[in-house]
Design a protein around this motif. Structure first.
Motif, PDB file in Angstrom:
ATOM      1  N   GLY A 171     -28.743 103.853  -2.722  1.00 48.63           N
ATOM      2  CA  GLY A 171     -27.943 105.045  -2.989  1.00 48.63           C
ATOM      3  C   GLY A 171     -27.851 105.203  -4.500  1.00 48.63           C
ATOM      4  O   GLY A 171     -27.511 104.247  -5.204  1.00 48.63           O
ATOM      5  N   LEU A 172     -28.175 106.368  -5.014  1.00 50.87           N
ATOM      6  CA  LEU A 172     -28.229 106.534  -6.463  1.00 50.87           C
ATOM      7  C   LEU A 172     -28.019 107.981  -6.868  1.00 50.87           C
ATOM      8  O   LEU A 172     -28.051 108.893  -6.035  1.00 50.87           O
ATOM      9  CB  LEU A 172     -29.560 106.021  -7.018  1.00 50.87           C
ATOM     10  CG  LEU A 172     -30.845 106.831  -6.775  1.00 50.87           C
ATOM     11  CD1 LEU A 172     -31.994 106.228  -7.580  1.00 50.87           C
ATOM     12  CD2 LEU A 172     -31.232 106.920  -5.316  1.00 50.87           C
ATOM     13  N   VAL A 211     -18.704 108.657  -0.867  1.00 50.57           N
ATOM     14  CA  VAL A 211     -20.112 108.973  -0.597  1.00 50.57           C
ATOM     15  C   VAL A 211     -20.211 110.118   0.400  1.00 50.57           C
ATOM     16  O   VAL A 211     -21.055 111.014   0.264  1.00 50.57           O
ATOM     17  CB  VAL A 211     -20.862 107.728  -0.072  1.00 50.57           C
ATOM     18  CG1 VAL A 211     -22.271 108.107   0.405  1.00 50.57           C
ATOM     19  CG2 VAL A 211     -20.956 106.666  -1.153  1.00 50.57           C
ATOM     20  N   GLU A 212     -19.340 110.114   1.404  1.00 53.05           N
ATOM     21  CA  GLU A 212     -19.360 111.188   2.403  1.00 53.05           C
ATOM     22  C   GLU A 212     -19.050 112.530   1.756  1.00 53.05           C
ATOM     23  O   GLU A 212     -19.677 113.543   2.082  1.00 53.05           O
ATOM     24  CB  GLU A 212     -18.359 110.888   3.503  1.00 53.05           C
ATOM     25  CG  GLU A 212     -18.427 111.889   4.656  1.00 53.05           C
ATOM     26  CD  GLU A 212     -17.655 111.422   5.867  1.00 53.05           C
ATOM     27  OE1 GLU A 212     -17.936 111.937   6.963  1.00 53.05           O
ATOM     28  OE2 GLU A 212     -16.787 110.545   5.725  1.00 53.05           O
ATOM     29  N   PHE A 230     -19.625 113.342  -1.323  1.00 54.38           N
ATOM     30  CA  PHE A 230     -20.691 113.693  -2.270  1.00 54.38           C
ATOM     31  C   PHE A 230     -22.031 113.969  -1.574  1.00 54.38           C
ATOM     32  O   PHE A 230     -22.745 114.902  -1.921  1.00 54.38           O
ATOM     33  CB  PHE A 230     -20.857 112.557  -3.291  1.00 54.38           C
ATOM     34  CG  PHE A 230     -21.819 112.867  -4.397  1.00 54.38           C
ATOM     35  CD1 PHE A 230     -21.474 113.744  -5.416  1.00 54.38           C
ATOM     36  CD2 PHE A 230     -23.073 112.276  -4.432  1.00 54.38           C
ATOM     37  CE1 PHE A 230     -22.363 114.036  -6.439  1.00 54.38           C
ATOM     38  CE2 PHE A 230     -23.977 112.554  -5.445  1.00 54.38           C
ATOM     39  CZ  PHE A 230     -23.615 113.438  -6.458  1.00 54.38           C
ATOM     40  N   GLU A 231     -22.357 113.155  -0.532  1.00 52.09           N
ATOM     41  CA  GLU A 231     -23.679 113.232   0.092  1.00 52.09           C
ATOM     42  C   GLU A 231     -23.656 113.831   1.497  1.00 52.09           C
ATOM     43  O   GLU A 231     -24.704 114.135   2.057  1.00 52.09           O
ATOM     44  CB  GLU A 231     -24.311 111.831   0.171  1.00 52.09           C
ATOM     45  CG  GLU A 231     -24.593 111.185  -1.179  1.00 52.09           C
ATOM     46  CD  GLU A 231     -25.808 111.776  -1.880  1.00 52.09           C
ATOM     47  OE1 GLU A 231     -26.296 112.848  -1.445  1.00 52.09           O
ATOM     48  OE2 GLU A 231     -26.271 111.171  -2.862  1.00 52.09           O
ATOM     49  N   GLY A 232     -22.479 113.946   2.103  1.00 51.56           N
ATOM     50  CA  GLY A 232     -22.410 114.465   3.459  1.00 51.56           C
ATOM     51  C   GLY A 232     -22.635 113.414   4.511  1.00 51.56           C
ATOM     52  O   GLY A 232     -22.812 113.718   5.697  1.00 51.56           O
ATOM     53  N   THR A 233     -22.653 112.152   4.117  1.00 53.85           N
ATOM     54  CA  THR A 233     -22.761 111.025   5.034  1.00 53.85           C
ATOM     55  C   THR A 233     -21.978 109.872   4.427  1.00 53.85           C
ATOM     56  O   THR A 233     -21.922 109.719   3.208  1.00 53.85           O
ATOM     57  CB  THR A 233     -24.227 110.604   5.261  1.00 53.85           C
ATOM     58  OG1 THR A 233     -24.255 109.384   6.029  1.00 53.85           O
ATOM     59  CG2 THR A 233     -24.957 110.367   3.952  1.00 53.85           C
ATOM     60  N   ALA A 234     -21.376 109.046   5.272  1.00 51.63           N
ATOM     61  CA  ALA A 234     -20.522 107.965   4.778  1.00 51.63           C
ATOM     62  C   ALA A 234     -21.318 106.788   4.221  1.00 51.63           C
ATOM     63  O   ALA A 234     -20.744 105.854   3.671  1.00 51.63           O
ATOM     64  CB  ALA A 234     -19.602 107.484   5.885  1.00 51.63           C
ATOM     65  N   SER A 235     -22.628 106.825   4.375  1.00 46.13           N
ATOM     66  CA  SER A 235     -23.448 105.724   3.870  1.00 46.13           C
ATOM     67  C   SER A 235     -24.853 106.219   3.548  1.00 46.13           C
ATOM     68  O   SER A 235     -25.419 107.022   4.291  1.00 46.13           O
ATOM     69  CB  SER A 235     -23.545 104.603   4.896  1.00 46.13           C
ATOM     70  OG  SER A 235     -24.496 103.632   4.507  1.00 46.13           O
ATOM     71  N   ALA A 254     -25.885 109.866   8.904  1.00 46.24           N
ATOM     72  CA  ALA A 254     -24.483 109.908   9.348  1.00 46.24           C
ATOM     73  C   ALA A 254     -24.303 109.339  10.754  1.00 46.24           C
ATOM     74  O   ALA A 254     -23.191 108.944  11.126  1.00 46.24           O
ATOM     75  CB  ALA A 254     -23.973 111.343   9.293  1.00 46.24           C
ATOM     76  N   LYS A 255     -25.376 109.275  11.537  1.00 43.37           N
ATOM     77  CA  LYS A 255     -25.291 108.772  12.911  1.00 43.37           C
ATOM     78  C   LYS A 255     -25.377 107.246  12.997  1.00 43.37           C
ATOM     79  O   LYS A 255     -25.119 106.668  14.057  1.00 43.37           O
ATOM     80  CB  LYS A 255     -26.418 109.376  13.754  1.00 43.37           C
ATOM     81  CG  LYS A 255     -26.350 110.891  13.887  1.00 43.37           C
ATOM     82  CD  LYS A 255     -27.589 111.411  14.599  1.00 43.37           C
ATOM     83  CE  LYS A 255     -27.605 112.947  14.634  1.00 43.37           C
ATOM     84  NZ  LYS A 255     -28.853 113.464  15.249  1.00 43.37           N
ATOM     85  N   VAL A 256     -25.738 106.606  11.904  1.00 42.23           N
ATOM     86  CA  VAL A 256     -25.958 105.157  11.926  1.00 42.23           C
ATOM     87  C   VAL A 256     -24.637 104.417  11.760  1.00 42.23           C
ATOM     88  O   VAL A 256     -23.844 104.724  10.865  1.00 42.23           O
ATOM     89  CB  VAL A 256     -26.931 104.740  10.803  1.00 42.23           C
ATOM     90  CG1 VAL A 256     -27.154 103.231  10.838  1.00 42.23           C
ATOM     91  CG2 VAL A 256     -28.263 105.475  10.947  1.00 42.23           C
ATOM     92  N   ARG A 257     -24.413 103.431  12.600  1.00 43.08           N
ATOM     93  CA  ARG A 257     -23.205 102.615  12.495  1.00 43.08           C
ATOM     94  C   ARG A 257     -23.398 101.596  11.381  1.00 43.08           C
ATOM     95  O   ARG A 257     -24.349 100.811  11.394  1.00 43.08           O
ATOM     96  CB  ARG A 257     -22.926 101.906  13.813  1.00 43.08           C
ATOM     97  CG  ARG A 257     -22.603 102.842  14.968  1.00 43.08           C
ATOM     98  CD  ARG A 257     -22.291 102.070  16.228  1.00 43.08           C
ATOM     99  NE  ARG A 257     -21.102 101.229  16.065  1.00 43.08           N
ATOM    100  CZ  ARG A 257     -20.641 100.419  17.016  1.00 43.08           C
ATOM    101  NH1 ARG A 257     -21.284 100.332  18.186  1.00 43.08           N
ATOM    102  NH2 ARG A 257     -19.565  99.685  16.807  1.00 43.08           N
TER     103      ARG A 257
END
Length: 350
Positions: free
Chosen positions: A234-235, A308-309, A311-316, A297-300
């Motif tokens: 992530g960068l 991050v969510e 900024f990127e629309g996903t929590a990871s 976003a679907k990955v546990r």
């Protein structure tokens, strides 16, 4: 096989070369101009001595259709080492024999000789000890899967143990399991833990792992690095290559992993690719795999981030990308390198 040259210096040799080219259309024929006919060949006017010097530098394999003795005299001045020399095959003027002459293992001459002999109805001549004795070729283990040898300085020693039927122990905790087909040689024993391997009475060791190995065992071991690690990153758009490398090596050191086991990098798909990540991947000779934010976003994952969510629309990104790309599990959970970098590493399960 990559760029392959067929060198023929007799009329009958040119005929055999033509038959081979029909089987392998991308291979090129080279022959003296005095034999020029309708054959699709590169006809040369200079000496064969000069021509083979050029081919030796520019080819991955050379098929010589003339006597073994003449070939040896021609290639002798150009011999380097088994890592860089091209595969050299010798075929006699009647195509009775296909002889693996140089770079039998690493260069692929043995495999090529067997393939050619089968297609020509000839007899393949292979003289490397591992092949003759039907035992494990130490320098080729996992090659078809892209494995690297960590340090090849021990290969000759362990190869000697292998062909002389000394006790050799094997330990594997990563990578493809089908690297050897059939029963293992009687002098080879597989151990299910590294501790058992170390305590065994083996004279040599084959170790297949993506983890760092240290200690006295390395003096008598060949360590193979299967491509099992996916580095999730992530960068920011302005994160530098130097920052990525610094963070990556810190992770590898902390978690005892080998950089030679990196299969690829993974990250989120952005409007524009980030050059620093691409350049980092190139340094390791691998690629970058990108994923859409909705898929990430679907990955546990164990360490979601609200920031991050937002900024990127996903929590990871780093954890999710490495898991998604590897289809395996995390071996390094998200490591933060403020303010603009996170790294996670997952292992590809074979």
């Amino acid at each position: 096989m990559g760029k392959t040259a067929i060198l023929a210096i007799t009329k009958n040799g040119v005929k055999i070369a033509s038959i081979i080219k029909e089987m392998f259309p991308t291979w090129e024929i080279f022959a003296p101009a005095k034999f020029a006919d309708t054959t699709n060949a590169n006809w040369y006017d200079d000496s064969t001595t000069s021509k083979i010097a050029d081919l030796y530098k520019s080819s991955d394999a050379i098929i010589c259709i003339f006597s073994l003795g003449a070939v040896i005299r021609l290639i002798a001045p150009h011999l380097g080492d088994k890592k860089t020399d091209p595969a050299v095959i010798v075929i006699d003027d009647k195509a009775n024999f296909v002889i693996s002459t140089l770079s039998g293992h690493l260069g692929g001459a043995n495999e090529l000789a067997n393939e050619l002999a089968k297609k020509l109805g000839s007899t393949a001549v292979i003289t490397t000890a591992a092949d003759v004795n039907k035992t494990i070729p130490v320098d080729l283990v996992g090659r078809k899967f892209g494995w690297n040898i960590d340090d090849d300085s021990t290969v000759t020693k362990i190869s000697a143990f292998m062909v002389n039927e000394e006790k050799v122990g094997v330990y594997q905790d990563a990578g493809e399991r089908n690297w050897w087909e059939g029963d293992l040689p009687k002098n080879v024993t597989v151990y299910d833990t590294f501790e058992k391997l170390e305590k065994s009475d083996s004279k040599g060791f084959l170790i297949i792992t993506d983890r760092k190995i240290t200690g006295e065992i390395l003096k008598n071991a060949v360590v193979y690095r299967p491509k099992t690690l996916v580095v999730g990153v992530g960068l920011h758009g302005d994160t530098t290559k130097e920052k990525i490398l610094e963070g990556l090596y810190a992770c590898l050191e902390k978690f005892n992993l080998s950089p030679k086991a990196i299969a690829r990098f993974a990250s989120i798909k952005k409007p524009q690719d980030i050059n620093s990540l691409i350049e980092t991947a190139k340094e390791f000779g691998v690629s970058v795999e990108y994923f859409e934010r909705d898929d990430l976003a679907k990955v546990r994952i164990p360490n979601p981030s609200v920031m991050v969510e937002a900024f990127e629309g996903t929590a990871s990104v780093s954890e999710a990308a490495s898991i998604l790309s590897s289809k395996g599990s995390l071996v390094v959970e998200k490591q933060k390198f403020p303010p603009d970098l996170t790294i996670a590493i997952a292992r590809i399960e074979k």
